[in-house]
Design a protein around this motif. Structure first.
Motif, PDB file in Angstrom:
ATOM      1  N   LYS A  46      -4.076  16.284  -4.672  1.00 50.90           N
ATOM      2  CA  LYS A  46      -5.406  16.639  -5.148  1.00 50.90           C
ATOM      3  C   LYS A  46      -5.562  18.142  -5.083  1.00 50.90           C
ATOM      4  CE  LYS A  46      -8.184  12.526  -4.339  1.00 50.90           C
ATOM      5  NZ  LYS A  46      -9.431  12.004  -3.753  1.00 50.90           N
ATOM      6  N   GLN A  54      -9.048  14.576  -8.890  1.00 47.62           N
ATOM      7  CA  GLN A  54      -7.969  13.691  -9.311  1.00 47.62           C
ATOM      8  C   GLN A  54      -6.627  14.202  -8.785  1.00 47.62           C
ATOM      9  OE1 GLN A  54      -8.519  10.791 -11.210  1.00 47.62           O
ATOM     10  NE2 GLN A  54     -10.634  11.292 -10.711  1.00 47.62           N
ATOM     11  N   ASN A  77       2.043   9.640 -14.292  1.00 48.51           N
ATOM     12  CA  ASN A  77       1.549   8.307 -14.662  1.00 48.51           C
ATOM     13  C   ASN A  77       2.212   7.220 -13.827  1.00 48.51           C
ATOM     14  OD1 ASN A  77      -0.172   9.343 -16.622  1.00 48.51           O
ATOM     15  ND2 ASN A  77       1.361   9.215 -18.241  1.00 48.51           N
ATOM     16  N   LYS A  80       0.543   7.371 -10.306  1.00 46.28           N
ATOM     17  CA  LYS A  80      -0.810   6.813 -10.301  1.00 46.28           C
ATOM     18  C   LYS A  80      -0.779   5.293 -10.456  1.00 46.28           C
ATOM     19  CE  LYS A  80      -3.434  10.821 -11.955  1.00 46.28           C
ATOM     20  NZ  LYS A  80      -4.320  11.353 -13.036  1.00 46.28           N
ATOM     21  N   SER A  81       0.111   4.812 -11.306  1.00 44.00           N
ATOM     22  CA  SER A  81       0.232   3.370 -11.507  1.00 44.00           C
ATOM     23  C   SER A  81       0.669   2.675 -10.220  1.00 44.00           C
ATOM     24  CB  SER A  81       1.223   3.085 -12.628  1.00 44.00           C
ATOM     25  OG  SER A  81       1.410   1.701 -12.809  1.00 44.00           O
ATOM     26  N   LEU A  83       0.268   3.804  -7.229  1.00 38.46           N
ATOM     27  CA  LEU A  83      -0.795   3.981  -6.237  1.00 38.46           C
ATOM     28  C   LEU A  83      -1.880   2.915  -6.381  1.00 38.46           C
ATOM     29  CD1 LEU A  83      -1.638   5.888  -3.951  1.00 38.46           C
ATOM     30  CD2 LEU A  83      -2.855   7.266  -5.644  1.00 38.46           C
ATOM     31  N   GLN A  84      -2.218   2.561  -7.624  1.00 31.97           N
ATOM     32  CA  GLN A  84      -3.246   1.558  -7.864  1.00 31.97           C
ATOM     33  C   GLN A  84      -2.837   0.173  -7.372  1.00 31.97           C
ATOM     34  OE1 GLN A  84      -3.996   1.826 -12.069  1.00 31.97           O
ATOM     35  NE2 GLN A  84      -5.286   3.655 -11.888  1.00 31.97           N
ATOM     36  N   GLU A  85      -1.540  -0.117  -7.452  1.00 29.68           N
ATOM     37  CA  GLU A  85      -1.049  -1.430  -7.060  1.00 29.68           C
ATOM     38  C   GLU A  85      -0.635  -1.494  -5.588  1.00 29.68           C
ATOM     39  OE1 GLU A  85       2.174  -2.175  -9.687  1.00 29.68           O
ATOM     40  OE2 GLU A  85       0.942  -2.034 -11.516  1.00 29.68           O
ATOM     41  N   GLU A  88      -3.081  -1.195   1.013  1.00 24.09           N
ATOM     42  CA  GLU A  88      -3.649  -0.079   1.758  1.00 24.09           C
ATOM     43  C   GLU A  88      -2.728   0.440   2.858  1.00 24.09           C
ATOM     44  OE1 GLU A  88      -7.490  -0.990   3.213  1.00 24.09           O
ATOM     45  OE2 GLU A  88      -8.400  -1.244   1.235  1.00 24.09           O
ATOM     46  N   LYS A 104      -2.145   9.316   2.473  1.00 23.42           N
ATOM     47  CA  LYS A 104      -3.516   8.884   2.235  1.00 23.42           C
ATOM     48  C   LYS A 104      -4.263   8.736   3.549  1.00 23.42           C
ATOM     49  CE  LYS A 104      -1.814   4.145   1.675  1.00 23.42           C
ATOM     50  NZ  LYS A 104      -1.820   2.941   0.837  1.00 23.42           N
ATOM     51  N   GLN A 108      -9.073   7.298   0.982  1.00 19.27           N
ATOM     52  CA  GLN A 108      -8.631   7.823  -0.306  1.00 19.27           C
ATOM     53  C   GLN A 108      -7.200   8.358  -0.239  1.00 19.27           C
ATOM     54  OE1 GLN A 108     -10.677  11.398  -1.565  1.00 19.27           O
ATOM     55  NE2 GLN A 108     -10.906  12.142   0.514  1.00 19.27           N
ATOM     56  N   PRO A 109      -6.478   8.301  -1.364  1.00 14.58           N
ATOM     57  CA  PRO A 109      -5.143   8.900  -1.426  1.00 14.58           C
ATOM     58  C   PRO A 109      -5.242  10.414  -1.509  1.00 14.58           C
ATOM     59  CG  PRO A 109      -5.750   8.038  -3.564  1.00 14.58           C
ATOM     60  CD  PRO A 109      -6.850   7.638  -2.613  1.00 14.58           C
TER      61      PRO A 109
END
Length: 334
Positions: A46, A54, A77, A80-81, A83-85, A88, A104, A108-109
């Motif tokens: 970040k 972001q 990309n 980020k992909s 990270l979403q999957e 925790e 993280k 938040q990451p």
């Protein structure tokens, strides 16, 4: 690589860095030494501590040649992909051709790293468990040190950047403007410096006490943060005075942005005090001015606003003030 021998020394290198740019360069150098020519690595972070910030591509340790823009976008990309999957509690994710490292907090990451076997090298050696553990630990140390550096740059009451960081940031912007001017490059956006001051703040302290005065500063700071973009730079300059460094396409748009901020503060109901207003002065940042001149000129615009009724925004360039030329007789040596 002797993991047990180098781990402590590498951590010591990171925590000894006192500037963010030096910390980043130190971390990059460490990765280069650790990975040598065996792997490509892509680092993400970040840009600031703002909750809306972001994760962006920061740098690469590229063993296989020159990095292409498409490659950095693809790696971002992918990160980020993943990270979403990611569950925790997971900070390390292995794929056949790459390893993901994540940094993280509980909420938040912060960023992370992708390490990829060197392109066209089928004999590339996979990272050992010790190497993976060391890289993950160094990543955590990096972001911890980054947090400490950010904390030292923040005013504890307002949670805005402090005056020391203001001078550092403005110096950097002036230098970048000077570089663009030298190269005759015209940027679509321009940097502006605004100085803002709470009107009649002494009366607030005198009539309601310093605790309420502090609450006013905190609420004004929150309003300004909610109004400006997360990549704009907001500072508590001192007392009830604030400074903002922001970029936009023109002085007209800069005035509108600042006037909306002024209006937001004026229309907000403050506990006990009820209403507070702000006077604002601003100037376009230019390499033609030194730091002290920019601040002084923005202050002149600010006090023009105060002297002409307060609760308004003034552009210094519209005041038509003749620049003061320093002569030898103006300089006092003793």
């Amino acid at each position: 690589m002797q993991i047990s021998n180098c781990g402590y020394g590498l951590v010591k290198q990171l925590v000894s860095q006192k500037k963010e740019v030096n910390l980043k360069q130190c971390f990059k150098s460490i990765l280069q030494d650790l990975l040598c020519d065996r792997f490509d690595a892509y680092f993400f972070s970040k840009k600031c501590c703002h909750v809306k910030a972001q994760i962006e591509f920061e740098f690469t340790v590229h063993a296989s040649g020159v990095l292409q823009l498409e490659e950095s976008n693809t790696s971002l990309n992918l990160f980020k992909s993943a990270l979403q999957e990611l569950p925790e509690h997971i900070k390390l994710l292995k794929h056949p051709s790459r390893v993901f490292f994540f940094a993280k907090t509980d909420i938040q990451p912060l960023g992370g790293l992708i390490v990829v076997n060197k392109v066209n090298n089928t004999d590339a050696i996979a990272l050992s468990d010790n190497e993976e553990g060391l890289i993950l630990h160094l990543l955590e140390v990096y972001f911890l040190q980054l947090k400490l550096l950010h904390s030292s740059a923040v005013d504890p009451l307002s949670q805005l950047l402090n005056r020391q960081s203001f001078e550092q940031q403005l110096t950097g912007i002036i230098q970048s403007e000077s570089y663009l001017q030298t190269k005759k490059v015209r940027s679509e956006s321009r940097w502006f410096l605004a100085m803002l001051d709470i009107d009649h703040f002494k009366k607030v302290n005198d009539n309601f006490g310093h605790v309420i005065g502090d609450e006013v500063i905190v609420l004004v700071s929150q309003l300004l943060k909610s109004h400006f973009r997360f990549d704009d730079l907001l500072f508590r300059y001192g007392g009830e005075e604030f400074a903002i460094l922001f970029s936009t396409e023109s002085a007209e748009l800069a005035w509108k942005l600042l006037d909306r901020a002024r209006e937001l503060v004026a229309n907000t109901r403050f506990p006990q005090v009820n209403h507070v207003t702000m006077s604002v002065g601003f100037i376009q940042v230019s390499a033609d001015f030194q730091l002290s001149e920019l601040v002084d000129n923005a202050d002149k615009a600010l006090y023009f606003s105060k002297d002409n009724g307060r609760n308004q925004v003034t552009n210094y360039q519209q005041l038509n003030i003749e620049p003061h030329v320093i002569s030898d007789c103006d300089i006092e040596l003793f």
